[in-house]
Enzyme design. Sequence first.
Site, PDB file in Angstrom:
ATOM      1  N   GLY A   1      46.953  27.908  36.416  1.00  0.00           N
ATOM      2  CA  GLY A   1      45.994  28.918  36.868  1.00  0.00           C
ATOM      3  C   GLY A   1      46.188  30.233  36.155  1.00  0.00           C
ATOM      4  O   GLY A   1      47.310  30.568  35.736  1.00  0.00           O
TER       5      GLY A   1
ATOM      6  N   LYS B   1      39.641  44.440  44.269  1.00  0.00           N
ATOM      7  CA  LYS B   1      41.041  44.742  43.954  1.00  0.00           C
ATOM      8  C   LYS B   1      41.204  45.595  42.683  1.00  0.00           C
ATOM      9  O   LYS B   1      42.089  46.436  42.616  1.00  0.00           O
ATOM     10  CB  LYS B   1      41.840  43.447  43.820  1.00  0.00           C
ATOM     11  CG  LYS B   1      42.026  42.725  45.162  1.00  0.00           C
ATOM     12  CD  LYS B   1      42.888  41.490  44.994  1.00  0.00           C
ATOM     13  CE  LYS B   1      43.106  40.789  46.319  1.00  0.00           C
ATOM     14  NZ  LYS B   1      44.110  39.731  46.212  1.00  0.00           N
TER      15      LYS B   1
ATOM     16  N   ASP C   1      51.175  40.903  46.359  1.00  0.00           N
ATOM     17  CA  ASP C   1      51.128  39.437  46.219  1.00  0.00           C
ATOM     18  C   ASP C   1      52.386  38.894  45.537  1.00  0.00           C
ATOM     19  O   ASP C   1      52.908  37.843  45.928  1.00  0.00           O
ATOM     20  CB  ASP C   1      49.889  38.990  45.447  1.00  0.00           C
ATOM     21  CG  ASP C   1      48.664  38.863  46.344  1.00  0.00           C
ATOM     22  OD1 ASP C   1      48.838  38.770  47.580  1.00  0.00           O
ATOM     23  OD2 ASP C   1      47.542  38.852  45.815  1.00  0.00           O
TER      24      ASP C   1
HETATM   25  N1  LIG Z   1      49.028  32.276  49.656  1.00  0.00           N
HETATM   26  C1  LIG Z   1      48.517  33.457  49.391  1.00  0.00           C
HETATM   27  O1  LIG Z   1      48.918  34.501  49.928  1.00  0.00           O
HETATM   28  C2  LIG Z   1      47.412  33.569  48.375  1.00  0.00           C
HETATM   29  C3  LIG Z   1      47.140  34.808  47.759  1.00  0.00           C
HETATM   30  C4  LIG Z   1      46.113  34.871  46.808  1.00  0.00           C
HETATM   31  C5  LIG Z   1      45.371  33.732  46.519  1.00  0.00           C
HETATM   32  N2  LIG Z   1      45.662  32.553  47.150  1.00  0.00           N
HETATM   33  C6  LIG Z   1      44.910  31.334  46.830  1.00  0.00           C
HETATM   34  O2  LIG Z   1      45.120  31.073  45.455  1.00  0.00           O
HETATM   35  C7  LIG Z   1      43.965  30.477  44.884  1.00  0.00           C
HETATM   36  C8  LIG Z   1      43.572  31.242  43.619  1.00  0.00           C
HETATM   37  O3  LIG Z   1      43.203  32.563  43.987  1.00  0.00           O
HETATM   38  P1  LIG Z   1      42.744  33.650  42.887  1.00  0.00           P
HETATM   39  O4  LIG Z   1      42.512  34.908  43.619  1.00  0.00           O
HETATM   40  O5  LIG Z   1      43.653  33.639  41.720  1.00  0.00           O
HETATM   41  O6  LIG Z   1      41.323  33.037  42.439  1.00  0.00           O
HETATM   42  P2  LIG Z   1      40.577  33.193  41.043  1.00  0.00           P
HETATM   43  O7  LIG Z   1      40.901  34.504  40.413  1.00  0.00           O
HETATM   44  O8  LIG Z   1      39.156  32.850  41.323  1.00  0.00           O
HETATM   45  O9  LIG Z   1      41.222  32.023  40.127  1.00  0.00           O
HETATM   46  C9  LIG Z   1      40.971  30.670  40.414  1.00  0.00           C
HETATM   47  C10 LIG Z   1      41.848  29.794  39.525  1.00  0.00           C
HETATM   48  O10 LIG Z   1      41.597  28.428  39.848  1.00  0.00           O
HETATM   49  C11 LIG Z   1      41.108  27.738  38.673  1.00  0.00           C
HETATM   50  N3  LIG Z   1      40.087  26.758  39.029  1.00  0.00           N
HETATM   51  C12 LIG Z   1      39.093  26.889  39.938  1.00  0.00           C
HETATM   52  N4  LIG Z   1      38.335  25.762  39.958  1.00  0.00           N
HETATM   53  C13 LIG Z   1      38.845  24.931  39.017  1.00  0.00           C
HETATM   54  C14 LIG Z   1      38.501  23.627  38.558  1.00  0.00           C
HETATM   55  N5  LIG Z   1      37.450  22.956  39.081  1.00  0.00           N
HETATM   56  N6  LIG Z   1      39.271  23.053  37.596  1.00  0.00           N
HETATM   57  C15 LIG Z   1      40.335  23.718  37.056  1.00  0.00           C
HETATM   58  N7  LIG Z   1      40.705  24.960  37.463  1.00  0.00           N
HETATM   59  C16 LIG Z   1      39.969  25.559  38.421  1.00  0.00           C
HETATM   60  C17 LIG Z   1      40.517  28.843  37.823  1.00  0.00           C
HETATM   61  O11 LIG Z   1      40.422  28.392  36.490  1.00  0.00           O
HETATM   62  P3  LIG Z   1      39.350  29.060  35.499  1.00  0.00           P
HETATM   63  O12 LIG Z   1      39.981  30.319  34.994  1.00  0.00           O
HETATM   64  O13 LIG Z   1      39.166  28.028  34.455  1.00  0.00           O
HETATM   65  O14 LIG Z   1      38.110  29.300  36.299  1.00  0.00           O
HETATM   66  C18 LIG Z   1      41.559  29.951  38.039  1.00  0.00           C
HETATM   67  O15 LIG Z   1      42.734  29.715  37.311  1.00  0.00           O
HETATM   68  C19 LIG Z   1      42.899  30.493  45.990  1.00  0.00           C
HETATM   69  O16 LIG Z   1      42.889  29.204  46.589  1.00  0.00           O
HETATM   70  C20 LIG Z   1      43.410  31.515  46.977  1.00  0.00           C
HETATM   71  O17 LIG Z   1      43.015  31.247  48.309  1.00  0.00           O
HETATM   72  C21 LIG Z   1      46.670  32.454  48.063  1.00  0.00           C
END
Ligand SMILES: NC(=O)c1ccc[n+]([C@@H]2O[C@H](COP(=O)([O-])OP(=O)(O)OC[C@H]3O[C@@H](n4cnc5c(N)ncnc54)[C@H](OP(=O)(O)O)[C@@H]3O)[C@@H](O)[C@H]2O)c1
Length: 277
Positions: free
Chosen positions: A128, A65, A102
């Site tokens: 997050g 991205k 998004d």
């Molecule tokens: N509905 C939709 O259209 C849509 C669109 C995009 C994403 N999503 C979903 O949103 C979620 C996040 O996506 P992303 O792209 O932002 O991912 P990302 O950039 O990898 O960010 C992951 C987030 O989750 C936190 N996290 C992960 N494991 C954790 C743990 N064990 N304890 C505490 N915090 C934890 C991370 O914290 P740290 O910074 O501390 O690692 C970070 O804030 C995913 O589940 C994805 O499938 C949904």
Amino acid sequence: MKRACVIGWPVAHSRSPVIHRYWLKLYGLDGAYEQEAVRPEEIEDFLHSLGQRGYEGANVTLPHKEAALAGADRPDAAATAIGAANTLWLDDKGLLHASNTDAYGFMTHLSAEAPDWNKGKRPVTVLGAGGAARAILHGLLEAGASKILLTNRTEDRAKALAQSFGSRVSLIPWGDRNRALAGCGLLVNATSLGMTGKPPLDLDLSALPLDATVPDIVYSPLQTPLLAAAKARGNRTVDGLGMLLHQAVPGFERWFGVRPEVTPELRAYVAAHLGAS
Ligand SMILES: NC(=O)c1ccc[n+]([C@@H]2O[C@H](COP(=O)([O-])OP(=O)(O)OC[C@H]3O[C@@H](n4cnc5c(N)ncnc54)[C@H](OP(=O)(O)O)[C@@H]3O)[C@@H](O)[C@H]2O)c1
């Protein structure tokens, strides 16, 4: 025939083909939506050759991205503010445009399900600080959120986000997240916690006002433990599937010339593909 694709590495997990192929069939269009697994070291060349490969444009998923934004000739305001692009299209001069849909997807679904989410301008708590959280912060601030309380396990990531979005975003230590719920009107889970295969989100909802709205952007499962707990105590909840569907709308319109609708039928179709109920 008009063609678009989703670019990722890996790409097989992407739900985009399910959504776009549903619309292509529904609207009877002569088009195709394909998957392109592109290695990180090849993404720049791939973007330059998108038109030669016969594509009108593309969706972009992890890990490309940021590279998609960097490789675009004409990034829009949303992609620039979010620092990443998920939707690309070529214009008739061959220039590559980039957007990030998004924030649009999240806000469109939220406004449909909870039009009064900002009533009283109460603080919003966001959990997050990853790529999705960045898009959500942009969407909420553009839509007039007056104060966002941001909390993330890795504080430096939250700090960087707060710095780029300005004084309406305040940081709450991850260890104090339960207290951040007092008085808030909206609680958004933008972490991956609660997703199938990930640990659950450890959050005590006791301090959350009963009239607060709780969106979770995790869509697998559709009913996350957070949404179940919020619903059980009487909070209005908003699931992550609507965001996923709405974020696909602008790209489809650019590539195939029809603005597609997000309907209950599409929702049920994609939910069935997710194995969700
Ligand atoms: N509905 C939709 O259209 C849509 C669109 C995009 C994403 N999503 C979903 O949103 C979620 C996040 O996506 P992303 O792209 O932002 O991912 P990302 O950039 O990898 O960010 C992951 C987030 O989750 C936190 N996290 C992960 N494991 C954790 C743990 N064990 N304890 C505490 N915090 C934890 C991370 O914290 P740290 O910074 O501390 O690692 C970070 O804030 C995913 O589940 C994805 O499938 C949904």
